[in-house]
Enzyme design. Structure first.
Site, PDB file in Angstrom:
ATOM      1  N   SER A 254      -5.934   8.741  -1.426  1.00  0.00           N
ATOM      2  CA  SER A 254      -5.067   7.803  -2.022  1.00  0.00           C
ATOM      3  C   SER A 254      -6.632   6.739  -1.706  1.00  0.00           C
ATOM      4  O   SER A 254      -8.061   6.549  -1.249  1.00  0.00           O
ATOM      5  CB  SER A 254      -3.852   6.853  -0.966  1.00  0.00           C
ATOM      6  OG  SER A 254      -5.178   6.275   0.298  1.00  0.00           O
ATOM      7  N   LYS A 255      -6.882   5.710  -3.027  1.00  0.00           N
ATOM      8  CA  LYS A 255      -7.922   4.443  -2.797  1.00  0.00           C
ATOM      9  C   LYS A 255      -8.075   4.189  -0.965  1.00  0.00           C
ATOM     10  O   LYS A 255      -9.615   4.301  -0.974  1.00  0.00           O
ATOM     11  CB  LYS A 255      -7.719   3.444  -3.442  1.00  0.00           C
ATOM     12  CG  LYS A 255      -7.531   4.105  -4.962  1.00  0.00           C
ATOM     13  CD  LYS A 255      -7.940   2.473  -6.024  1.00  0.00           C
ATOM     14  CE  LYS A 255      -8.308   3.328  -7.350  1.00  0.00           C
ATOM     15  NZ  LYS A 255      -7.050   3.046  -7.766  1.00  0.00           N
ATOM     16  N   ARG A 256      -7.124   4.113  -0.613  1.00  0.00           N
ATOM     17  CA  ARG A 256      -7.103   3.606   0.918  1.00  0.00           C
ATOM     18  C   ARG A 256      -8.090   4.222   2.099  1.00  0.00           C
ATOM     19  O   ARG A 256      -8.971   3.782   2.327  1.00  0.00           O
ATOM     20  CB  ARG A 256      -5.900   2.602   0.956  1.00  0.00           C
ATOM     21  CG  ARG A 256      -5.702   1.292   1.520  1.00  0.00           C
ATOM     22  CD  ARG A 256      -4.153   0.630   2.042  1.00  0.00           C
ATOM     23  NE  ARG A 256      -3.638   1.725   1.534  1.00  0.00           N
ATOM     24  CZ  ARG A 256      -1.954   1.924   1.247  1.00  0.00           C
ATOM     25  NH1 ARG A 256      -1.664   2.763   2.505  1.00  0.00           N
ATOM     26  NH2 ARG A 256      -1.479   2.825   0.630  1.00  0.00           N
ATOM     27  N   GLY A 258     -10.841   5.826   0.887  1.00  0.00           N
ATOM     28  CA  GLY A 258     -12.289   5.984   1.190  1.00  0.00           C
ATOM     29  C   GLY A 258     -12.700   6.654   0.560  1.00  0.00           C
ATOM     30  O   GLY A 258     -14.038   7.355   0.498  1.00  0.00           O
TER      31      GLY A 258
END
Ligand code: GLU
Length: 484
Positions: A254-256, A258
């Protein structure tokens, strides 16, 4: 038959790791066989279109070396290569009408309200609604009248409700589904644009694509594509649906986390070559146990039959290791060129940055590690006097105080602060004292760096710091030890 593959991104934002993997595998499959690799921009989903995303695609392909043989900017005789431009040629409507004539598709005039009344079912956690073929029952005259009246319509695939459909995937093998589960998916939307589901089939066929590599989120739709191929009487390409890429916790990237996109990874200081190398191994492994491959070596080694279908875990620790290997192998000048801005960000004083670059080159895994390695040059950190105690070197506060006090006048008298000259002076002192090197070097290195681990030895550090700063730090060490 010449292999032709395509990378078919939708310009919806950053270049995700999964997209880059598809592009890489498509590229490798083609190049391994002397085939052609094509770029097609799938921009028919106007709602998801993101300004600037096409540029990101071009930039990434160029930077990673995945150079296409054909594409919007390189005509290979199969253009246009942008779906919105293909639409202007009327190609999708033409083929949709061909299916209508064959009874394999039909006009649907159902409005939102009617569609909202359709029953939905939950299949494998997902809510699906199967269209009830209401408009299939319209007479020719009704259809004509609706069209003449300008009533909005979509064109739907007409799937059988009985029997089964089987399709073949290189990794997953034969997959058979009940036709009753196949929704009559929309081929042409009410805005006249084709859906991805339809356009990918028409395009892959008319552009002579032999191998399709994509994420396995498309696996469940693939039987419907096969039905389209069959309806047209076209040959189905080889399908390779790639396993999901997960993070270390086995969650979808996910974007989170990183590390979901190529840009994120570059920002974190990873090298393009290392990223490409690492991504190649997300689901594929060579016959031998080697893991470091240039793009050229990947082309030689890549065999898509060796792709695994188990989920690939994106392991940051491994990518970091791999990046470090690339840095170690890098030519010194190139390393300096790339490291310079990171060094400058960490060090504002007038240091010999080239020398410092040489010190850190084999000790970092990414450029972002540089700051923590070199920060002590800029300013002596606060450190604990305990650091002078080292069992193996047989040093402690007292021995260190003695050594620093004795070498201080020698270093004050020393004019030449080059590494070699300083080393000669200190070794001479070691010999006279009849002790081991470390007994002397450890306290000096501690005093001039304030750190347990440094990218270089005491004399190399002093060479960088220069005489005044080196002496100031040694005096500071003496002071600390006296007060201990
Ligand atoms: N445009 C689709 C995507 O970006 C491509 C899928 C495919 O390769 O067929 O997900």
């Amino acid at each position: 038959m010449k292999i032709r593959t395509r990378y078919a991104p939708s310009p919806t934002g950053k270049m995700h790791v999964g997209n880059l993997r598809s592009a890489l595998y498509e590229f490798l499959i083609a190049k391994h066989d002397g085939g052609s690799f094509m770029l097609r921009i799938e921009d028919t989903d106007q709602e998801r279109f993101v300004e600037g995303a096409t540029e990101i695609i071009y930039r990434t392909m160029e930077k990673t070396g995945l150079i296409h043989d054909e594409g919007p900017d390189k005509d290979g005789g199969y253009g246009p290569y942008v779906q919105s431009e293909r639409m202007q040629t009327g190609i999708y409507m033409k083929y949709a009408k061909e299916l209508i004539d064959k009874g394999e598709a039909y006009y649907c005039f159902c409005d939102k309200e009617r569609l909202a009344t359709l029953k939905s079912e939950v299949v494998e956690g997902k809510e699906i609604t199967i269209y009830d073929k209401h408009c299939l029952g319209l007479s020719k005259e009704e259809i004509r009248a609706n069209l003449d009246a300008g009533k909005p319509f979509v064109i739907r695939q007409n799937n059988p409700t009985e029997g089964t459909t089987t399709f073949h995937d290189e990794l997953y093998g034969a997959i058979t589904v009940q036709n009753s589960e196949l929704d009559d998916m929309i081929l042409i939307k009410s805005d006249g644009y084709p859906t991805y589901n339809f356009a990918n089939v028409v395009d892959d066929h008319t552009m002579n694509i032999t191998h399709v590599v994509r994420g396995n989120e498309y696996l469940s739709s693939s039987p419907k594509y096969v039905r389209l191929y069959d309806a047209f009487g076209w040959e189905v390409p080889v399908y390779v649906h790639l396993p999901l890429i997960t993070d270390e916790n086995h969650k979808k990237l996910s974007k989170r986390s990183g590390h979901s996109s190529f840009e994120d990874l570059l920002e974190q200081g990873f090298l393009t070559e290392a990223i490409v190398n690492y991504i190649a191994l997300l689901g594929w492994s060579p016959e031998d146990n080697n893991e470091i491959f240039s793009l050229q070596e990947l082309i030689e080694k890549f065999d898509y039959k060796r792709i695994s279908k188990s989920p690939a875990v994106f392991d940051m620790v491994k990518l970091r290791w791999m990046n470090g290997e690339y840095l170690k192998a890098m030519d010194d000048d190139k390393f300096f060129e790339m490291a310079e801005s990171y060094l400058k960000a960490a060090l504002t004083k007038d240091f010999d940055l080239k020398k410092i670059a040489g010190m850190v080159k084999t000790r970092i895994e990414t450029f972002n590690d540089i700051a923590a390695q070199v920060d002590f040059f800029e300013a002596l950190p606060e450190y604990d006097v305990e650091m002078y105690t080292h069992k193996k070197m047989k040093t402690n506060s007292e021995t260190s105080l003695e050594v620093l006090t004795e070498v201080l006048p020698l270093l004050e008298a020393q004019e030449d602060y080059s590494n070699d000259a300083l080393y000669a002076t200190l070794v001479k002192y070691v010999e006279e004292k009849g002790c081991k090197n470390g007994y002397v070097m450890w306290p000096i290195r501690t005093a001039v760096s304030g750190k347990q681990m440094t990218p270089a030895g005491a004399t190399e550090i002093m060479e960088i710091l220069g005489k005044d700063e080196s002496l100031a730090r040694i005096r500071k060490g003496i002071e600390l030890l006296q007060n201990a």
